[in-house]
Each structure stands twice: as structure tokens, then as C-alpha cells.
Design an enzyme around this catalytic site. Structure first.
Site, mmCIF file in Angstrom:
data_model
loop_
_atom_site.group_PDB
_atom_site.id
_atom_site.type_symbol
_atom_site.label_atom_id
_atom_site.label_comp_id
_atom_site.label_asym_id
_atom_site.label_seq_id
_atom_site.Cartn_x
_atom_site.Cartn_y
_atom_site.Cartn_z
ATOM 1 N N GLY A 148 0.672 -19.040 16.228
ATOM 2 C CA GLY A 148 0.596 -19.020 17.743
ATOM 3 C C GLY A 148 0.229 -17.817 18.176
ATOM 4 N N CYS A 149 -0.521 -17.778 19.583
ATOM 5 C CA CYS A 149 -1.181 -16.495 20.158
ATOM 6 C C CYS A 149 -0.331 -15.472 20.620
ATOM 7 C CB CYS A 149 -2.074 -16.916 21.259
ATOM 8 S SG CYS A 149 -1.209 -17.904 22.514
ATOM 9 N N ASN A 150 0.875 -16.073 21.053
ATOM 10 C CA ASN A 150 2.095 -15.232 21.376
ATOM 11 C C ASN A 150 2.758 -14.703 20.352
ATOM 12 O OD1 ASN A 150 1.473 -15.772 24.041
ATOM 13 N ND2 ASN A 150 3.300 -17.557 24.166
ATOM 14 N N ALA A 151 2.924 -15.466 19.212
ATOM 15 C CA ALA A 151 3.560 -15.180 17.994
ATOM 16 C C ALA A 151 2.542 -13.847 17.032
ATOM 17 C CB ALA A 151 3.798 -16.074 16.991
ATOM 18 N N THR A 153 0.618 -11.674 18.557
ATOM 19 C CA THR A 153 0.897 -10.372 19.497
ATOM 20 C C THR A 153 2.180 -9.631 18.928
ATOM 21 O OG1 THR A 153 -0.301 -11.693 21.145
ATOM 22 C CG2 THR A 153 0.467 -9.599 21.655
#
Length: 342
Positions: A148-151, A153
Site C-alpha cells: 500500500g502507498c501509505n504502508a 511511506t
């Protein structure tokens, strides 16, 4: 050597970003584009900004002849992705950009995504696609699950600090702002310009965001004990980019030196001088992640800020980085594009 590439789910934002990256890749060539809802349409009809490229028309994924394809990117929504991938040739190399193969525990997948996993054999085969930390197993993998993109980061900030033991594992707060493209291309009322612009809001508050499944899985494995962070994402009135701020108990000098050592040889992760913090502007449209460390006014507490482009480093760029490894190419091939500013 030129590798033949297919993209399933080519009409979404991550699909468009894959096309943009691969268009100038030195050894990848797009041979098939699948988007069932746009089947029969040209790239100019679906993405006018890519009209200069000579690409095949969109087709349904069932129409693709995979016998000549070396690697397939799958950029479909979760649940749909596993159903499609389960029907692809067993010898085909696949990079999946959905959430379907990120979580190793089937019960965790059902908890966070609301339905039982329908391709358990493939889930067990999948390799987690955070390239900088899994590159050795990614090289030999057939199926790689993009993060995931949030994960991604949050992990770029916290993984080295957890591994080195320089922060208190029971006092980690992650606050994150993400651009609206992170919600995908489908029509949603709350994403209309009139409802989103000139404001921002927290969402999935109180520990219900699905990327917490990845944080729980990865951080607990690193620490050898359960690690649960506090995490609140915010939807920002900008198109692309993630800015994550982590609040940790640990000395700033130790945090900085740990991150510097962890990323000293990484081409895409840049740790800024102490006291400097990044902006999403600094990484827009690129595969770079910038990380800054600042000592808090409270003794023994540190603030770490990271910025990356959710569609590029957070998704499609990461996917190409993994594909490069899987196909024996230079990991950075096609990915050294400078950020777009302003």
C-alpha cells in the site's frame, strides 16, 4: 534484451503511471493493455496525455495471449485481482498492485478486507514488494505483491528504527496526508472538486485503515513481538503525493544516524540533513522518497517526516522496480526520472 509486458487494469491511475514509466524503459515493451470497461478504445481515448505513444488498443484480459508475455502488471481492485490472477498461466511472472497478496495470514486478509481469500495457494507464494527490504527474495519470485502507498511511506520511516531498537515500540504515532489520486479513478461523491477542494479531513480514524494490516504484519515480524502503531490518514486537496509524520520516543541523533546507515546505498531513498523536512513537491512524479529528522522540544522525542509520490514510488514505480529485479535488469532502469516541479 527486450521484455514483453502486459498491464491488466490499464485504465486506472496506476495503470496510466505504469504506461508512462514503461514508455521510456530501456528494456520493457508493452504488448497488451487490458481494461474490460474500456475494451476497444485507444490509449488516446482513455488517456489523452499518452496519445503520442504507439500502443495496442485496450482489450479484455481474457483476450490477451500470454504465451508471448514475460511479465504482467495487475492493477485491479482488491478481490477482483485475486480472481483474475488465479486464472493466469502458472508460469507467468506477475506484479500485483492490489492488496490481495500483501498479507500472509488469510485471517488477517479477511479481517481487513471483509472477504475470505479465494487464492490461498498463490497468497502463500507471494513475496511482499517493499523493494529495499525484500529485493533478495523478489529476484526469484514469480508473484510479487506491491505494498500500500501509505504502508510504504510509514515503513520507510519506521522499519530501520524498529530493527535497530532506537525507538520505543509502544509509543509510535504516524500521521499521514495523501493526495486524492490514492482513492483511485472511480467516481465518488466525496471526491468531487466542490466537496474536496479548500479543505481536508481525517478518514478511517481509530485504527480501522486497511494498511494497518501491513504495519502490524511487518513491524511485529521485525521486532519479534507485537507492535501496533497509532495511525491516522488525512485526505488532502491535492492530486498526488504523501506526507507522513512519525512521532517517536528516541534520540534524534540516533534516529538520524540509523536512517542514514540504512539508506546510504539506496538510489531512491534520500535522508536529509538534520533539521530539514521534505515536501511532496520535492518528489512529485518520481520514484524518490525523502526523509527528514527533527529533534522535538521534549527531551528524548523525535519527529520524522517522509514524502513520496503515491502513484509512483508508492505504487507503479515500486512495481517497475520489482519487475526489474524479477527480469534480471538493473533495479533502477527506467526510474531515474527527476521530480516535476513546480
Amino acid at each position: 534484451m527486450t521484455h514483453s509486458i502486459a498491464i491488466i487494469g490499464a485504465s486506472g491511475y496506476t495503470g496510466a503511471e505504469l504506461i508512462r514509466i514503461i514508455a521510456t524503459h530501456p528494456s520493457f515493451e508493452i504488448k497488451a493493455l487490458a481494461a474490460n470497461s474500456k475494451a476497444g478504445q485507444s490509449i488516446a481515448q482513455v488517456f489523452p496525455h499518452l496519445r503520442h505513444l504507439d500502443l495496442p488498443k485496450m482489450v479484455t484480459w481474457e483476450e490477451i495471449d500470454f504465451s508471448g508475455i514475460d511479465l504482467c502488471f495487475c492493477a485491479l481492485p482488491h478481490k477482483t485481482s485475486q480472481e483474475v490472477i488465479a486464472q493466469l498461466p502458472k508460469s507467468l511472472k506477475i506484479v500485483d498492485l492490489s492488496a490481495d497478496f500483501r498479507l500472509r495470514d488469510p485471517a488477517a486478509y479477511q479481517k481487513w478486507y471483509g472477504n475470505p481469500h479465494a487464492a490461498l495457494e498463490m497468497q502463500a507464494e507471494a513475496v511482499y514488494g517493499l523493494t529495499e527490504f525484500y529485493r533478495d527474495v523478489i529476484r526469484g519470485a514469480r508473484l510479487v505483491a506491491g505494498t500500500g502507498c501509505n504502508a510504504a511511506t510509514g515503513q520507510y520511516i519506521l522499519r530501520p528504527l524498529i530493527s535497530a531498537g532506537v525507538i520505543d515500540l509502544d509509543e509510535i504515532i504516524l500521521d499521514l496526508q495523501c493526495g486524492v489520486s490514492g482513492a483511485g479513478r472511480s467516481l465518488k461523491e466525496n471526491l468531487l472538486h466542490a466537496e474536496l477542494s479548500e479543505g481536508t479531513n481525517a478518514y478511517s480514524v481509530g485504527g480501522v485503515h486497511r494498511h494497518l494490516g501491513e504495519f502490524d504484519q511487518e513491524f511485529s515480524a521485525l521486532a519479534g513481538r507485537e507492535v501496533k502503531i497509532q495511525f491516522t490518514p488525512h485526505l488532502g486537496p491535492f492530486n498526488r503525493g504523501i506526507l507522513a509524520t512519525a512521532y517517536v520516543r528516541g534520540e534524534a541523533d540516533a534516529v538520524l544516524s540509523t536512517l542514514q546507515a540504512a539508506y546510504a546505498d539506496e538510489p531512491f531513498i534520500h535522508v536529509l540533513p538534520k533539521g530539514q523536512t521534505p515536501s511532496t513537491h520535492d518528489v512529485r512524479g518520481s520514484n524518490f522518497c525523502h526523509i527528514g529528522v527533527v529533534a522535538d522540544r521534549l527531551p528524548g522525542r523525535t519527529i520524522v517526516v517522509a514524502a513520496l509520490d503515491n502513484l509512483f514510488k508508492g505504487s507503479s514505480g515500486q512495481a517497475v522496480q520489482n519487475a526489474n529485479l524479477m527480469l534480471g535488469e538493473d533495479e533502477a532502469a527506467g526510474l531515474m526520472l527527476a521530480p516535476c516541479f513546480p
